[in-house]
Design a protein around this motif. Structure first.
Motif, PDB file in Angstrom:
ATOM      1  N   GLY A 160      42.971  43.688  43.738  1.00  0.00           N
ATOM      2  CA  GLY A 160      42.595  44.604  42.754  1.00  0.00           C
ATOM      3  C   GLY A 160      41.399  45.327  43.376  1.00  0.00           C
ATOM      4  N   LEU A 161      40.659  46.195  42.747  1.00  0.00           N
ATOM      5  CA  LEU A 161      39.782  46.872  43.263  1.00  0.00           C
ATOM      6  C   LEU A 161      38.381  46.300  43.459  1.00  0.00           C
ATOM      7  N   LEU A 162      38.158  45.133  42.461  1.00  0.00           N
ATOM      8  CA  LEU A 162      36.899  44.422  42.538  1.00  0.00           C
ATOM      9  C   LEU A 162      37.051  43.626  43.757  1.00  0.00           C
ATOM     10  N   VAL A 203      42.421  49.353  52.039  1.00  0.00           N
ATOM     11  CA  VAL A 203      43.109  48.876  50.613  1.00  0.00           C
ATOM     12  C   VAL A 203      42.053  49.376  49.655  1.00  0.00           C
ATOM     13  N   HIS A 204      41.007  49.055  49.666  1.00  0.00           N
ATOM     14  CA  HIS A 204      39.866  49.334  48.544  1.00  0.00           C
ATOM     15  C   HIS A 204      39.793  50.803  48.473  1.00  0.00           C
ATOM     16  N   MET A 205      39.490  51.503  49.699  1.00  0.00           N
ATOM     17  CA  MET A 205      39.329  52.727  49.702  1.00  0.00           C
ATOM     18  C   MET A 205      40.469  53.639  49.031  1.00  0.00           C
ATOM     19  N   THR A 255      42.405  43.513  37.004  1.00  0.00           N
ATOM     20  CA  THR A 255      40.821  43.715  37.356  1.00  0.00           C
ATOM     21  C   THR A 255      40.291  44.575  36.346  1.00  0.00           C
ATOM     22  N   ILE A 256      41.054  45.656  35.828  1.00  0.00           N
ATOM     23  CA  ILE A 256      40.370  46.577  34.696  1.00  0.00           C
ATOM     24  C   ILE A 256      40.200  45.686  33.504  1.00  0.00           C
ATOM     25  N   PHE A 257      41.195  45.145  33.126  1.00  0.00           N
ATOM     26  CA  PHE A 257      40.925  44.294  31.837  1.00  0.00           C
ATOM     27  C   PHE A 257      39.848  43.530  31.909  1.00  0.00           C
ATOM     28  N   PRO A 306      24.405  42.916  32.457  1.00  0.00           N
ATOM     29  CA  PRO A 306      25.451  41.811  32.328  1.00  0.00           C
ATOM     30  C   PRO A 306      26.004  41.147  33.869  1.00  0.00           C
ATOM     31  N   ALA A 307      25.730  42.266  34.958  1.00  0.00           N
ATOM     32  CA  ALA A 307      26.155  41.701  36.258  1.00  0.00           C
ATOM     33  C   ALA A 307      24.908  41.728  36.801  1.00  0.00           C
ATOM     34  N   TRP A 308      24.205  40.537  36.453  1.00  0.00           N
ATOM     35  CA  TRP A 308      22.893  40.113  36.937  1.00  0.00           C
ATOM     36  C   TRP A 308      22.641  39.721  38.436  1.00  0.00           C
ATOM     37  N   PHE A 365      19.334  48.752  38.696  1.00  0.00           N
ATOM     38  CA  PHE A 365      20.681  49.132  39.475  1.00  0.00           C
ATOM     39  C   PHE A 365      21.812  48.187  38.488  1.00  0.00           C
ATOM     40  N   PRO A 366      21.763  48.443  37.145  1.00  0.00           N
ATOM     41  CA  PRO A 366      22.731  47.630  36.321  1.00  0.00           C
ATOM     42  C   PRO A 366      24.194  47.670  36.587  1.00  0.00           C
ATOM     43  N   PHE A 367      24.567  48.829  37.426  1.00  0.00           N
ATOM     44  CA  PHE A 367      25.953  49.223  37.839  1.00  0.00           C
ATOM     45  C   PHE A 367      26.055  49.254  39.373  1.00  0.00           C
ATOM     46  N   PRO A 381      29.309  52.835  47.564  1.00  0.00           N
ATOM     47  CA  PRO A 381      30.896  53.031  47.173  1.00  0.00           C
ATOM     48  C   PRO A 381      31.606  52.122  46.403  1.00  0.00           C
ATOM     49  N   ARG A 382      31.066  51.030  46.179  1.00  0.00           N
ATOM     50  CA  ARG A 382      31.241  50.030  45.080  1.00  0.00           C
ATOM     51  C   ARG A 382      30.745  49.839  44.023  1.00  0.00           C
ATOM     52  N   VAL A 383      29.837  50.976  43.467  1.00  0.00           N
ATOM     53  CA  VAL A 383      29.424  51.232  42.414  1.00  0.00           C
ATOM     54  C   VAL A 383      30.334  51.041  41.221  1.00  0.00           C
ATOM     55  N   CYS A 384      30.161  50.467  40.193  1.00  0.00           N
ATOM     56  CA  CYS A 384      31.158  50.255  38.919  1.00  0.00           C
ATOM     57  C   CYS A 384      31.813  51.595  38.554  1.00  0.00           C
ATOM     58  N   ILE A 385      33.051  51.666  38.821  1.00  0.00           N
ATOM     59  CA  ILE A 385      33.929  52.592  38.532  1.00  0.00           C
ATOM     60  C   ILE A 385      33.838  52.957  37.101  1.00  0.00           C
ATOM     61  N   GLY A 386      33.357  52.000  36.383  1.00  0.00           N
ATOM     62  CA  GLY A 386      33.573  52.032  34.765  1.00  0.00           C
ATOM     63  C   GLY A 386      32.210  52.700  34.312  1.00  0.00           C
ATOM     64  N   ASN A 387      31.188  52.990  34.860  1.00  0.00           N
ATOM     65  CA  ASN A 387      29.985  53.033  34.370  1.00  0.00           C
ATOM     66  C   ASN A 387      29.727  54.101  33.242  1.00  0.00           C
ATOM     67  N   MET A 397      29.192  55.362  27.384  1.00  0.00           N
ATOM     68  CA  MET A 397      29.858  55.872  26.312  1.00  0.00           C
ATOM     69  C   MET A 397      30.347  55.067  25.205  1.00  0.00           C
ATOM     70  N   GLU A 398      30.991  54.120  25.690  1.00  0.00           N
ATOM     71  CA  GLU A 398      31.464  52.945  24.838  1.00  0.00           C
ATOM     72  C   GLU A 398      30.452  52.118  24.010  1.00  0.00           C
ATOM     73  N   ALA A 399      29.570  51.742  24.768  1.00  0.00           N
ATOM     74  CA  ALA A 399      28.404  51.047  24.173  1.00  0.00           C
ATOM     75  C   ALA A 399      27.619  52.209  23.182  1.00  0.00           C
TER      76      ALA A 399
HETATM   77  C1  HEM Z   1      27.902  47.539  30.824  1.00  0.00           C
HETATM   78  C2  HEM Z   1      29.145  47.443  31.442  1.00  0.00           C
HETATM   79  C3  HEM Z   1      29.246  47.138  32.890  1.00  0.00           C
HETATM   80  C4  HEM Z   1      28.430  46.814  33.845  1.00  0.00           C
HETATM   81  C5  HEM Z   1      26.913  46.291  33.585  1.00  0.00           C
HETATM   82  C6  HEM Z   1      29.057  46.719  34.845  1.00  0.00           C
HETATM   83  C7  HEM Z   1      28.692  46.246  36.323  1.00  0.00           C
HETATM   84  C8  HEM Z   1      29.200  46.623  37.532  1.00  0.00           C
HETATM   85  C9  HEM Z   1      28.543  46.370  38.819  1.00  0.00           C
HETATM   86  C10 HEM Z   1      27.066  45.957  39.049  1.00  0.00           C
HETATM   87  C11 HEM Z   1      29.443  46.526  39.958  1.00  0.00           C
HETATM   88  C12 HEM Z   1      29.371  46.585  41.225  1.00  0.00           C
HETATM   89  C13 HEM Z   1      29.607  45.075  41.498  1.00  0.00           C
HETATM   90  C14 HEM Z   1      29.357  44.734  43.323  1.00  0.00           C
HETATM   91  O1  HEM Z   1      28.912  45.646  43.833  1.00  0.00           O
HETATM   92  O2  HEM Z   1      29.593  43.598  43.633  1.00  0.00           O
HETATM   93  C15 HEM Z   1      30.937  46.852  38.992  1.00  0.00           C
HETATM   94  C16 HEM Z   1      32.159  47.249  39.544  1.00  0.00           C
HETATM   95  C17 HEM Z   1      33.166  47.303  38.769  1.00  0.00           C
HETATM   96  N1  HEM Z   1      33.279  47.609  37.563  1.00  0.00           N
HETATM   97 FE1  HEM Z   1      31.797  47.565  36.264  1.00  0.00          FE
HETATM   98  N2  HEM Z   1      30.304  47.237  34.490  1.00  0.00           N
HETATM   99  C18 HEM Z   1      30.347  47.454  33.469  1.00  0.00           C
HETATM  100  C19 HEM Z   1      31.468  48.053  32.848  1.00  0.00           C
HETATM  101  C20 HEM Z   1      32.690  48.292  33.291  1.00  0.00           C
HETATM  102  C21 HEM Z   1      33.912  49.051  32.820  1.00  0.00           C
HETATM  103  C22 HEM Z   1      34.049  49.379  31.391  1.00  0.00           C
HETATM  104  C23 HEM Z   1      34.962  48.944  33.709  1.00  0.00           C
HETATM  105  C24 HEM Z   1      36.356  49.478  33.596  1.00  0.00           C
HETATM  106  C25 HEM Z   1      36.979  49.940  32.398  1.00  0.00           C
HETATM  107  C26 HEM Z   1      34.415  48.228  34.979  1.00  0.00           C
HETATM  108  C27 HEM Z   1      35.194  48.148  36.173  1.00  0.00           C
HETATM  109  C28 HEM Z   1      34.719  47.941  37.417  1.00  0.00           C
HETATM  110  C29 HEM Z   1      35.353  47.643  38.588  1.00  0.00           C
HETATM  111  C30 HEM Z   1      36.876  48.088  38.782  1.00  0.00           C
HETATM  112  C31 HEM Z   1      34.564  47.481  39.589  1.00  0.00           C
HETATM  113  C32 HEM Z   1      34.548  47.347  41.086  1.00  0.00           C
HETATM  114  C33 HEM Z   1      34.400  48.676  41.695  1.00  0.00           C
HETATM  115  C34 HEM Z   1      34.793  48.569  43.301  1.00  0.00           C
HETATM  116  O3  HEM Z   1      34.718  47.658  43.710  1.00  0.00           O
HETATM  117  O4  HEM Z   1      35.232  49.742  43.473  1.00  0.00           O
HETATM  118  N3  HEM Z   1      33.209  47.934  34.727  1.00  0.00           N
HETATM  119  N4  HEM Z   1      30.548  46.637  37.634  1.00  0.00           N
END
Ligand code: HEM
Length: 443
Positions: free
Chosen positions: A83-85, A91-93, A249-251, A316-318, A380-382, A386-392, A397-399
């Motif tokens: 999956g994306l994570l 494949v990721h791109m 992954t998304i779940f 959360p992703a500490w 940088f909580p997200f 290119p691998r920034v959280c896709i759900g940021n 908005m949800e929170a």
């Molecule tokens: C407060 C909530 C969230 C935090 C703090 C968070 C944090 C993160 C972080 C730090 C990463 C990058 C991980 C890395 O670089 O190794 C990431 C990736 C990801 N997040 Fe989130 N996330 C949150 C919510 C969400 C939500 C709501 C979704 C989907 C609906 C989501 C889906 C993903 C996915 C699919 C990736 C992988 C992206 C990729 O590698 O292209 N996240 N998240």
């Protein structure tokens, strides 16, 4: 080019036991005693902790091609597949390009209504004055939100079918990631059995969902988008296995993190009545009796500042890590192929080097998700690049909508005799032993 200064250790496991005992304390001490970068060992593996925002930016953005996700994510492949994570390179791109449209700022507006409705539905079962395990409630709620918005699935009655299995998976996966000696998954140990049963149970739900969709009309949700996608060269669609991996992954990525963010938010508010008062005033002024929607977001400014500040103190992703796939220089330092680099938002975001009164809860310091004068990648909580959280944007908005809707209807206080709340840094940062709160209906 400089060698990274390393901590001495005479144990064959290096610093693994110290890290496992209290990872946040271990990393904080390194931060206190070193500048720039420091290395240590987990058995034979060399780990490098980055302590400067510029170095973090190099790994996540400018030199991202020299790195892959590190060992914990490889371990997660058992569960998430490709999956994306967990996927890498082409494949990721490809998957990122496909999934991105469901997460643009414009697209996520359409999810606002369901987010608020599901929250209202969920909290209306709370009884006036009762004690709730809020950390569990937030997990259930965010799981229901992901299911509905991304997959048009109604989990309101069937949480047990999915939620409890995700809990089992997260618990066992974390233990596996932390241990040096682990039984191969093929061995029939009790833990492996529980893990494979939990994965099977979720797979059943996901494959049923995919099959059902194969034989019904198309929907405009993420699953619909993935099912319509065609490979540019072969024109082939995604297999059921690929669809399952992305859905899983998304779940997982989309509910656990946001649930923890909300729990920490509510905890911080219970400890800072002055800030809570400002929040209640804003929610009453902006919403009154009206239901929160996408339009209210622009006026729920303090609510969003509270979320950004909670994400600073309790990201959360500490901990993010990467493995070098070639020799590479980061700043003036040499990182060799196979070494791991670690970046901790928890450590950086509590640093007095970048944030004044760093340990204090001061939502006012944020403007549009940024703090003036703080360098990029000190916050940088997200993640980033290119691998920034896709759900940021989705998560913010949800929170915001969940928090505003909860305080519109209830006051929330820490339960009497609550244990001293500590962090539990697993794959995500959870409140240790859960968060219990008393919920009182607002008149
Ligand atoms: C407060 C909530 C969230 C935090 C703090 C968070 C944090 C993160 C972080 C730090 C990463 C990058 C991980 C890395 O670089 O190794 C990431 C990736 C990801 N997040 Fe989130 N996330 C949150 C919510 C969400 C939500 C709501 C979704 C989907 C609906 C989501 C889906 C993903 C996915 C699919 C990736 C992988 C992206 C990729 O590698 O292209 N996240 N998240």
């Amino acid at each position: 080019m400089l060698e990274v200064k390393g901590l001495a250790s005479y144990s064959p496991l290096g610093h693994l036991n110290e890290f496992r005992k209290d990872p946040i304390y271990f990393l904080s001490e390194l931060y206190r005693n070193h500048d720039t970068i420091v290395s240590f060992r987990f058995a034979h593996r060399k780990m490098n902790l980055l302590l400067e925002p510029d170095l973090i930016k190099e790994v996540l953005v400018t030199k991202q091609y020299s790195f892959h996700k590190s060992k914990p994510f490889q371990e997660m492949k058992t569960l998430l597949g490709e999956g994306l994570l967990t996927s890498e390179d082409e494949v990721h791109m490809r998957q990122r390009r496909l999934i991105q449209p469901s997460f643009t700022k414009q697209h996520i507006q359409s999810y606002a209504k369901d987010m608020t409705l599901l929250t209202e539905e969920f909290i209306c079962s709370w009884k006036d004055g009762e004690e709730r395990l809020i950390s569990r409630d937030m997990m259930e709620l965010t799981l229901a939100i992901i299911a509905k918005t991304m997959f048009s699935m109604d989990l309101s009655q069937g949480h047990d079918r999915v939620g409890k299995h995700f809990d089992i998976i997260m618990e066992i996966a974390t233990k596996r990631i932390r241990s040096v000696l682990k039984a191969p998954l093929k061995l029939n140990t009790p833990k492996n059995k529980s893990l494979s049963e939990a994965i099977k149970a979720i797979d059943k739900v996901l494959y049923e969902m995919i099959e059902k969709r194969n034989s019904s009309e198309t929907k405009e949700d993420l699953l619909g988008l993935l099912m319509q996608a065609r490979d540019e060269e072969s024109n082939e669609g995604m297999t059921n296995q690929q669809l399952r991996d992305e859905a899983m992954t998304i779940f997982l990525a989309g509910h656990e993190t946001t649930a923890n963010a909300l729990s920490w938010c509510l905890y911080l508010l219970s400890q800072h009545p002055d800030k809570a008062k400002l929040l209640y005033e804003e929610v009453d002024r902006v919403l009154g009796k009206k239901r929160a929607d996408y339009q209210s977001m622009k006026d729920l400014i303090y609510t969003q500042q509270i979320i950004w500040e909670s994400l600073r103190l309790y990201p959360p992703a500490w901990l993010i890590s990467r493995k070098a796939i070639e020799d590479v220089s980061i700043g003036d330092f040499r990182i060799q192929k196979g070494e791991t680099v670690m970046m901790s938002s928890y450590i950086m975001q509590r640093s007095e080097r970048y944030f004044s009164h760093a340990e204090e809860f001061l939502p006012e310091r944020f403007k549009n998700g940024k703090v003036e004068g703080v360098p990029e990648y000190a916050y940088f909580p997200f993640g980033g690049g290119p691998r920034v959280c896709i759900g940021n944007h989705f998560a913010i908005m949800e929170a915001t909508l969940v928090l505003a809707t909860v305080v519109q209807h209830y006051t929330i206080a820490l339960a009497p005799n609550h244990h001293k709340l500590e962090t539990e840094p697993l794959i995500t940062l959870r409140p240790k032993d859960g968060l219990r709160m008393i919920v009182k209906k607002r008149k």
